[in-house]
Scaffold this motif. Structure first.
Motif, mmCIF file in Angstrom:
data_model
loop_
_atom_site.group_PDB
_atom_site.id
_atom_site.type_symbol
_atom_site.label_atom_id
_atom_site.label_comp_id
_atom_site.label_asym_id
_atom_site.label_seq_id
_atom_site.Cartn_x
_atom_site.Cartn_y
_atom_site.Cartn_z
ATOM 1 N N PRO A 106 9.037 4.066 7.092
ATOM 2 C CA PRO A 106 7.804 4.510 6.421
ATOM 3 C C PRO A 106 8.023 4.898 4.970
ATOM 4 O O PRO A 106 7.138 4.713 4.137
ATOM 5 C CB PRO A 106 7.354 5.701 7.267
ATOM 6 N N ALA A 107 9.210 5.417 4.635
ATOM 7 C CA ALA A 107 9.473 5.808 3.246
ATOM 8 C C ALA A 107 9.461 4.589 2.336
ATOM 9 O O ALA A 107 8.908 4.621 1.237
ATOM 10 C CB ALA A 107 10.814 6.534 3.144
ATOM 11 N N ALA A 108 10.053 3.492 2.802
ATOM 12 C CA ALA A 108 10.078 2.265 1.998
ATOM 13 C C ALA A 108 8.672 1.700 1.840
ATOM 14 O O ALA A 108 8.305 1.205 0.774
ATOM 15 C CB ALA A 108 10.991 1.231 2.649
ATOM 16 N N VAL A 109 7.875 1.776 2.909
ATOM 17 C CA VAL A 109 6.487 1.304 2.838
ATOM 18 C C VAL A 109 5.719 2.119 1.803
ATOM 19 O O VAL A 109 4.986 1.558 0.969
ATOM 20 C CB VAL A 109 5.795 1.404 4.211
ATOM 21 N N LYS A 110 5.891 3.425 1.824
ATOM 22 C CA LYS A 110 5.179 4.292 0.879
ATOM 23 C C LYS A 110 5.599 3.992 -0.558
ATOM 24 O O LYS A 110 4.757 3.932 -1.464
ATOM 25 C CB LYS A 110 5.433 5.756 1.220
ATOM 26 N N GLN A 111 6.905 3.810 -0.783
ATOM 27 C CA GLN A 111 7.380 3.495 -2.131
ATOM 28 C C GLN A 111 6.792 2.169 -2.615
ATOM 29 O O GLN A 111 6.391 2.035 -3.777
ATOM 30 C CB GLN A 111 8.904 3.431 -2.138
ATOM 31 N N TYR A 112 6.761 1.214 -1.711
ATOM 32 C CA TYR A 112 6.217 -0.105 -2.051
ATOM 33 C C TYR A 112 4.741 0.008 -2.432
ATOM 34 O O TYR A 112 4.296 -0.559 -3.437
ATOM 35 C CB TYR A 112 6.405 -1.029 -0.853
ATOM 36 N N LEU A 113 3.988 0.768 -1.648
ATOM 37 C CA LEU A 113 2.563 0.923 -1.928
ATOM 38 C C LEU A 113 2.326 1.693 -3.218
ATOM 39 O O LEU A 113 1.371 1.404 -3.953
ATOM 40 C CB LEU A 113 1.878 1.629 -0.755
ATOM 41 N N GLN A 114 3.179 2.667 -3.510
ATOM 42 C CA GLN A 114 3.041 3.386 -4.767
ATOM 43 C C GLN A 114 3.231 2.449 -5.954
ATOM 44 O O GLN A 114 2.495 2.524 -6.943
ATOM 45 C CB GLN A 114 4.055 4.531 -4.827
ATOM 46 N N LEU A 115 4.215 1.566 -5.868
ATOM 47 C CA LEU A 115 4.429 0.602 -6.948
ATOM 48 C C LEU A 115 3.242 -0.345 -7.105
ATOM 49 O O LEU A 115 2.921 -0.781 -8.211
ATOM 50 C CB LEU A 115 5.698 -0.208 -6.683
ATOM 51 N N LEU A 116 2.574 -0.640 -5.994
ATOM 52 C CA LEU A 116 1.447 -1.573 -6.040
ATOM 53 C C LEU A 116 0.142 -0.900 -6.474
ATOM 54 O O LEU A 116 -0.681 -1.531 -7.141
ATOM 55 C CB LEU A 116 1.242 -2.206 -4.658
ATOM 56 N N LEU A 117 -0.048 0.372 -6.092
ATOM 57 C CA LEU A 117 -1.378 0.960 -6.207
ATOM 58 C C LEU A 117 -1.509 2.140 -7.180
ATOM 59 O O LEU A 117 -2.615 2.426 -7.632
ATOM 60 C CB LEU A 117 -1.862 1.423 -4.829
ATOM 61 N N THR A 118 -0.424 2.833 -7.460
ATOM 62 C CA THR A 118 -0.531 4.038 -8.277
ATOM 63 C C THR A 118 -1.107 3.738 -9.657
ATOM 64 O O THR A 118 -0.684 2.795 -10.326
ATOM 65 C CB THR A 118 0.848 4.707 -8.428
ATOM 66 N N ASN A 119 -2.071 4.549 -10.048
ATOM 67 C CA ASN A 119 -2.697 4.496 -11.378
ATOM 68 C C ASN A 119 -3.545 3.267 -11.646
ATOM 69 O O ASN A 119 -3.887 2.982 -12.797
ATOM 70 C CB ASN A 119 -1.644 4.639 -12.492
ATOM 71 N N LYS A 120 -3.921 2.535 -10.602
ATOM 72 C CA LYS A 120 -4.907 1.478 -10.829
ATOM 73 C C LYS A 120 -6.246 2.137 -11.133
ATOM 74 O O LYS A 120 -6.637 3.092 -10.464
ATOM 75 C CB LYS A 120 -5.023 0.569 -9.599
ATOM 76 N N PRO A 121 -6.998 1.642 -12.127
ATOM 77 C CA PRO A 121 -8.250 2.289 -12.530
ATOM 78 C C PRO A 121 -9.412 1.988 -11.592
ATOM 79 O O PRO A 121 -10.512 2.497 -11.785
ATOM 80 C CB PRO A 121 -8.511 1.719 -13.919
ATOM 81 N N TYR A 122 -9.186 1.148 -10.599
ATOM 82 C CA TYR A 122 -10.226 0.784 -9.645
ATOM 83 C C TYR A 122 -9.684 0.948 -8.237
ATOM 84 O O TYR A 122 -8.472 1.025 -8.031
ATOM 85 C CB TYR A 122 -10.670 -0.674 -9.866
ATOM 86 N N GLU A 123 -10.585 1.002 -7.257
ATOM 87 C CA GLU A 123 -10.139 1.118 -5.875
ATOM 88 C C GLU A 123 -9.745 -0.262 -5.357
ATOM 89 O O GLU A 123 -10.503 -1.225 -5.476
ATOM 90 C CB GLU A 123 -11.225 1.730 -4.993
ATOM 91 N N SER A 124 -8.561 -0.333 -4.812
ATOM 92 C CA SER A 124 -8.007 -1.592 -4.315
ATOM 93 C C SER A 124 -7.674 -1.430 -2.830
ATOM 94 O O SER A 124 -7.067 -0.436 -2.425
ATOM 95 C CB SER A 124 -6.741 -1.950 -5.099
ATOM 96 N N PHE A 125 -8.063 -2.404 -2.029
ATOM 97 C CA PHE A 125 -7.796 -2.363 -0.587
ATOM 98 C C PHE A 125 -6.796 -3.462 -0.246
ATOM 99 O O PHE A 125 -7.062 -4.648 -0.458
ATOM 100 C CB PHE A 125 -9.089 -2.564 0.202
ATOM 101 N N LEU A 126 -5.641 -3.051 0.272
ATOM 102 C CA LEU A 126 -4.574 -3.979 0.619
ATOM 103 C C LEU A 126 -4.386 -4.054 2.129
ATOM 104 O O LEU A 126 -4.665 -3.091 2.847
ATOM 105 C CB LEU A 126 -3.231 -3.525 0.026
ATOM 106 N N VAL A 127 -3.883 -5.185 2.563
ATOM 107 C CA VAL A 127 -3.439 -5.323 3.945
ATOM 108 C C VAL A 127 -2.002 -5.818 3.934
ATOM 109 O O VAL A 127 -1.678 -6.780 3.222
ATOM 110 C CB VAL A 127 -4.332 -6.299 4.745
ATOM 111 N N LEU A 128 -1.132 -5.142 4.675
ATOM 112 C CA LEU A 128 0.241 -5.577 4.863
ATOM 113 C C LEU A 128 0.301 -6.306 6.200
ATOM 114 O O LEU A 128 0.010 -5.715 7.249
ATOM 115 C CB LEU A 128 1.208 -4.392 4.872
ATOM 116 N N PHE A 129 0.646 -7.580 6.167
ATOM 117 C CA PHE A 129 0.689 -8.408 7.371
ATOM 118 C C PHE A 129 2.112 -8.415 7.925
ATOM 119 O O PHE A 129 3.065 -8.714 7.190
ATOM 120 C CB PHE A 129 0.229 -9.829 7.047
ATOM 121 N N LEU A 130 2.264 -8.099 9.214
ATOM 122 C CA LEU A 130 3.579 -7.975 9.827
ATOM 123 C C LEU A 130 3.749 -8.973 10.963
ATOM 124 O O LEU A 130 2.773 -9.338 11.630
ATOM 125 C CB LEU A 130 3.788 -6.557 10.365
#
Length: 224
Positions: A106-130
């Protein structure tokens, strides 16, 4: 005084090699990236100015080219180098999630999502496919909205899940407002998507909210 005039044991690059990157301050790490400063300013001084100007590392990393170049000594070349470093970080974490069990990291997932989503000026909805072993197939932004809202359509999520032949998914979106707690709409959407996934035999493992430097997990709060 230029860094080359400093005692060897105080220079950022030499200290990084000897003690590791964790021993350096944000400004010192940026100095290693910058390599040189400007007239009357060492690379460490310039690193301090960068973090002060943008308020945080996340603010710096999400700066536009125009804003980045407002600081004397920074230009398109340094901007491109910084974006390349950030993208390498994203790809490295993606490789970790693709080769191992995402659900067990879960820590790696959170870090990955932070790199993808932090400080985006708009709301973005992602799906991680496993896949069946909970390894990441890919992450995809399915919906993009405004500062406070993104419309999410379950039918489109189902279509994407089937297209990627995913066995399970993780949901994620950001709150540009900085509010970490999920809203009533977030809870309702999570349940709606869970029900839609149940119809096709796909599990929803978690739903993450990224707000600034913090990440909220529905699974960790027993809300799935």
């Amino acid at each position: 005084m230029a860094i080359t005039d400093w005692p060897t044991d105080q220079r950022p690059r030499e200290r990084l090699i000897k003690f590791g990157p964790q021993a350096l301050s944000d400004a010192e790490l940026l100095a290693v990236f910058l390599r040189v400063g400007t007239a009357g300013k060492s690379a460490v001084d310039l690193g301090r100015e960068m973090t002060s100007h943008f308020g945080s590392l996340n603010g710096l990393f999400s700066a536009s080219l125009k804003d980045f170049c407002l600081i004397n000594g920074l230009g398109p070349a340094k901007y491109a180098q910084l974006q390349a470093i950030l993208e390498l970080g994203r790809r490295s974490l993606a490789e970790e999630l693709q080769s191992g069990s995402s659900f067990d990291a879960p820590a790696a997932v959170k870090q990955y999502l932070q790199l993808l989503l932090t400080n985006k000026p708009y709301e973005s909805f992602l799906v991680l496919f496993l896949d069946v072993k909970n390894r990441l197939i890919c992450a995809e932004e399915l919906f993009r909205g405004t500062l406070t809202h993104a419309s999410v359509y379950p039918r489109e999520v189902v279509k994407a899940v089937l297209a990627h032949n995913a066995a399970s998914i993780m949901l994620a979106h950001n709150h540009p407002s900085g509010t970490l707690e999920p809203s009533a709409a977030d809870h309702k959407l999570t349940q709606t998507l869970k029900q839609a996934m149940d119809l096709i035999g796909v599990r929803v493992l978690d739903h993450f909210i990224v707000a600034g430097t913090k990440v909220y997990s529905f699974a960790e709060h027993g809300q799935l």
